[in-house]
Design a protein around this motif. Structure first.
Motif, PDB file in Angstrom:
ATOM      1  N   LEU A  68       0.826  -1.217   0.000  1.00  0.00           N
ATOM      2  CA  LEU A  68       0.000   0.000   0.000  1.00  0.00           C
ATOM      3  C   LEU A  68       0.856   1.262   0.000  1.00  0.00           C
ATOM      4  N   ASN A  69       1.952   1.256   0.741  1.00  0.00           N
ATOM      5  CA  ASN A  69       2.870   2.401   0.723  1.00  0.00           C
ATOM      6  C   ASN A  69       3.455   2.600  -0.672  1.00  0.00           C
ATOM      7  N   TYR A  70       3.769   1.510  -1.346  1.00  0.00           N
ATOM      8  CA  TYR A  70       4.293   1.617  -2.707  1.00  0.00           C
ATOM      9  C   TYR A  70       3.241   2.238  -3.622  1.00  0.00           C
ATOM     10  N   CYS A  71       2.009   1.792  -3.511  1.00  0.00           N
ATOM     11  CA  CYS A  71       0.929   2.365  -4.339  1.00  0.00           C
ATOM     12  C   CYS A  71       0.827   3.875  -4.107  1.00  0.00           C
ATOM     13  N   ARG A  72       0.883   4.283  -2.848  1.00  0.00           N
ATOM     14  CA  ARG A  72       0.804   5.723  -2.530  1.00  0.00           C
ATOM     15  C   ARG A  72       1.992   6.478  -3.127  1.00  0.00           C
ATOM     16  N   SER A  73       3.172   5.852  -3.101  1.00  0.00           N
ATOM     17  CA  SER A  73       4.358   6.511  -3.660  1.00  0.00           C
ATOM     18  C   SER A  73       4.249   6.686  -5.175  1.00  0.00           C
ATOM     19  N   GLN A  74       3.344   5.937  -5.784  1.00  0.00           N
ATOM     20  CA  GLN A  74       3.135   6.020  -7.229  1.00  0.00           C
ATOM     21  C   GLN A  74       1.957   6.923  -7.582  1.00  0.00           C
ATOM     22  N   GLY A  75       1.478   7.691  -6.606  1.00  0.00           N
ATOM     23  CA  GLY A  75       0.407   8.644  -6.876  1.00  0.00           C
ATOM     24  C   GLY A  75      -0.991   8.056  -6.838  1.00  0.00           C
ATOM     25  N   LEU A  76      -1.159   6.976  -6.084  1.00  0.00           N
ATOM     26  CA  LEU A  76      -2.470   6.360  -5.968  1.00  0.00           C
ATOM     27  C   LEU A  76      -3.025   6.540  -4.558  1.00  0.00           C
ATOM     28  N   ALA A  77      -4.311   6.792  -4.481  1.00  0.00           N
ATOM     29  CA  ALA A  77      -5.008   6.777  -3.201  1.00  0.00           C
ATOM     30  C   ALA A  77      -5.457   5.343  -2.961  1.00  0.00           C
ATOM     31  N   THR A  78      -5.346   4.885  -1.723  1.00  0.00           N
ATOM     32  CA  THR A  78      -5.781   3.539  -1.371  1.00  0.00           C
ATOM     33  C   THR A  78      -6.902   3.658  -0.348  1.00  0.00           C
ATOM     34  N   THR A  79      -8.027   3.032  -0.638  1.00  0.00           N
ATOM     35  CA  THR A  79      -9.179   3.088   0.252  1.00  0.00           C
ATOM     36  C   THR A  79      -9.605   1.665   0.586  1.00  0.00           C
ATOM     37  N   LYS A  80      -9.543   1.315   1.873  1.00  0.00           N
ATOM     38  CA  LYS A  80      -9.973  -0.010   2.304  1.00  0.00           C
ATOM     39  C   LYS A  80     -11.498  -0.046   2.309  1.00  0.00           C
ATOM     40  N   VAL A  81     -12.063  -1.059   1.654  1.00  0.00           N
ATOM     41  CA  VAL A  81     -13.517  -1.193   1.543  1.00  0.00           C
ATOM     42  C   VAL A  81     -13.905  -2.653   1.801  1.00  0.00           C
ATOM     43  N   PRO A  82     -15.151  -2.892   2.180  1.00  0.00           N
ATOM     44  CA  PRO A  82     -15.619  -4.281   2.259  1.00  0.00           C
ATOM     45  C   PRO A  82     -15.670  -4.886   0.851  1.00  0.00           C
ATOM     46  N   TYR A  83     -15.262  -6.127   0.726  1.00  0.00           N
ATOM     47  CA  TYR A  83     -15.230  -6.787  -0.587  1.00  0.00           C
ATOM     48  C   TYR A  83     -16.578  -6.709  -1.296  1.00  0.00           C
ATOM     49  N   GLY A  84     -17.644  -6.928  -0.569  1.00  0.00           N
ATOM     50  CA  GLY A  84     -18.976  -6.957  -1.161  1.00  0.00           C
ATOM     51  C   GLY A  84     -19.444  -5.641  -1.749  1.00  0.00           C
ATOM     52  N   THR A  85     -18.719  -4.550  -1.500  1.00  0.00           N
ATOM     53  CA  THR A  85     -19.128  -3.245  -2.026  1.00  0.00           C
ATOM     54  C   THR A  85     -18.437  -2.896  -3.351  1.00  0.00           C
ATOM     55  N   LEU A  86     -17.526  -3.758  -3.825  1.00  0.00           N
ATOM     56  CA  LEU A  86     -16.826  -3.457  -5.078  1.00  0.00           C
ATOM     57  C   LEU A  86     -17.799  -3.385  -6.245  1.00  0.00           C
ATOM     58  N   LYS A  87     -17.529  -2.417  -7.106  1.00  0.00           N
ATOM     59  CA  LYS A  87     -18.324  -2.247  -8.331  1.00  0.00           C
ATOM     60  C   LYS A  87     -17.469  -2.673  -9.519  1.00  0.00           C
ATOM     61  N   GLU A  88     -18.117  -2.984 -10.600  1.00  0.00           N
ATOM     62  CA  GLU A  88     -17.431  -3.432 -11.812  1.00  0.00           C
ATOM     63  C   GLU A  88     -16.365  -2.423 -12.259  1.00  0.00           C
ATOM     64  N   GLU A  89     -16.646  -1.139 -12.102  1.00  0.00           N
ATOM     65  CA  GLU A  89     -15.708  -0.106 -12.575  1.00  0.00           C
ATOM     66  C   GLU A  89     -14.561   0.173 -11.603  1.00  0.00           C
ATOM     67  N   ASP A  90     -14.603  -0.391 -10.402  1.00  0.00           N
ATOM     68  CA  ASP A  90     -13.521  -0.191  -9.434  1.00  0.00           C
ATOM     69  C   ASP A  90     -12.253  -0.899  -9.894  1.00  0.00           C
ATOM     70  N   VAL A  91     -11.121  -0.358  -9.471  1.00  0.00           N
ATOM     71  CA  VAL A  91      -9.832  -1.011  -9.637  1.00  0.00           C
ATOM     72  C   VAL A  91      -9.335  -1.247  -8.217  1.00  0.00           C
ATOM     73  N   ALA A  92      -9.104  -2.523  -7.878  1.00  0.00           N
ATOM     74  CA  ALA A  92      -8.767  -2.845  -6.494  1.00  0.00           C
ATOM     75  C   ALA A  92      -7.741  -3.962  -6.439  1.00  0.00           C
ATOM     76  N   ILE A  93      -7.078  -4.029  -5.291  1.00  0.00           N
ATOM     77  CA  ILE A  93      -6.182  -5.142  -4.996  1.00  0.00           C
ATOM     78  C   ILE A  93      -6.717  -5.811  -3.736  1.00  0.00           C
ATOM     79  N   ILE A  94      -6.753  -7.135  -3.773  1.00  0.00           N
ATOM     80  CA  ILE A  94      -7.380  -7.911  -2.707  1.00  0.00           C
ATOM     81  C   ILE A  94      -6.362  -8.904  -2.173  1.00  0.00           C
ATOM     82  N   LEU A  95      -6.277  -8.989  -0.841  1.00  0.00           N
ATOM     83  CA  LEU A  95      -5.397  -9.951  -0.196  1.00  0.00           C
ATOM     84  C   LEU A  95      -6.225 -11.154   0.235  1.00  0.00           C
ATOM     85  N   LEU A  96      -5.809 -12.325  -0.223  1.00  0.00           N
ATOM     86  CA  LEU A  96      -6.494 -13.577   0.090  1.00  0.00           C
ATOM     87  C   LEU A  96      -5.618 -14.440   0.989  1.00  0.00           C
TER      88      LEU A  96
END
Length: 136
Positions: A68-96
């Protein structure tokens, strides 16, 4: 690259791979190799090397805070959300997490691999965290 001090297992692992797909979708020109090298360059304590002494598979790790720190260093905002709220247009990274408490972890991207998210480790798949990434 190994002679330059880079852990190739990490570069070929799920963290840099998932981020390279996400970055491509967001128009950020970075390869998996560049991402893996830059993540390793930012590691000041070389935890992958130390853990790799215990088990070689641990060289592949990209810990959540580091990713997540690397993503921020690349100019990205990171927002933690519940998995079930993801929309088709979202771009996300998920830890399994799978059945093993230590070495069955995996980063996967949304929406490219959405069909695999809930079943990556079969019935043992647990979604640990979901982070939507957006350009600042």
């Amino acid at each position: 690259m190994r002679k330059q001090g880079y852990e190739l297992c990490h570069i070929d692992s799920c963290g840099p791979e998932a981020l390279s797909h996400i970055f491509q979708k967001l128009g950020i020109p970075k390869t998996r190799t560049q991402i893996g090298q830059e993540i390793q360059d930012a590691d000041r304590i070389h935890y992958r090397t130390l853990l790799g002494l215990v088990r070689h598979k641990f060289n592949r790790i990209t810990c959540p805070l580091e990713l997540l720190n690397y993503c921020r260093s690349q100019g990205l905002a990171t927002t933690k959300v519940p998995y079930g709220t993801l929309k088709e247009e979202d771009v996300a990274i998920i830890l399994l997490r799978g059945p093993g408490p230590i070495d069955d972890w995996h980063w996967i991207e949304w929406p490219n691999k959405k069909a695999e998210v809930e079943t990556f480790f079969g019935d043992d798949t647990k979604i640990i965290s979901t982070h939507v990434l957006t350009k600042l």
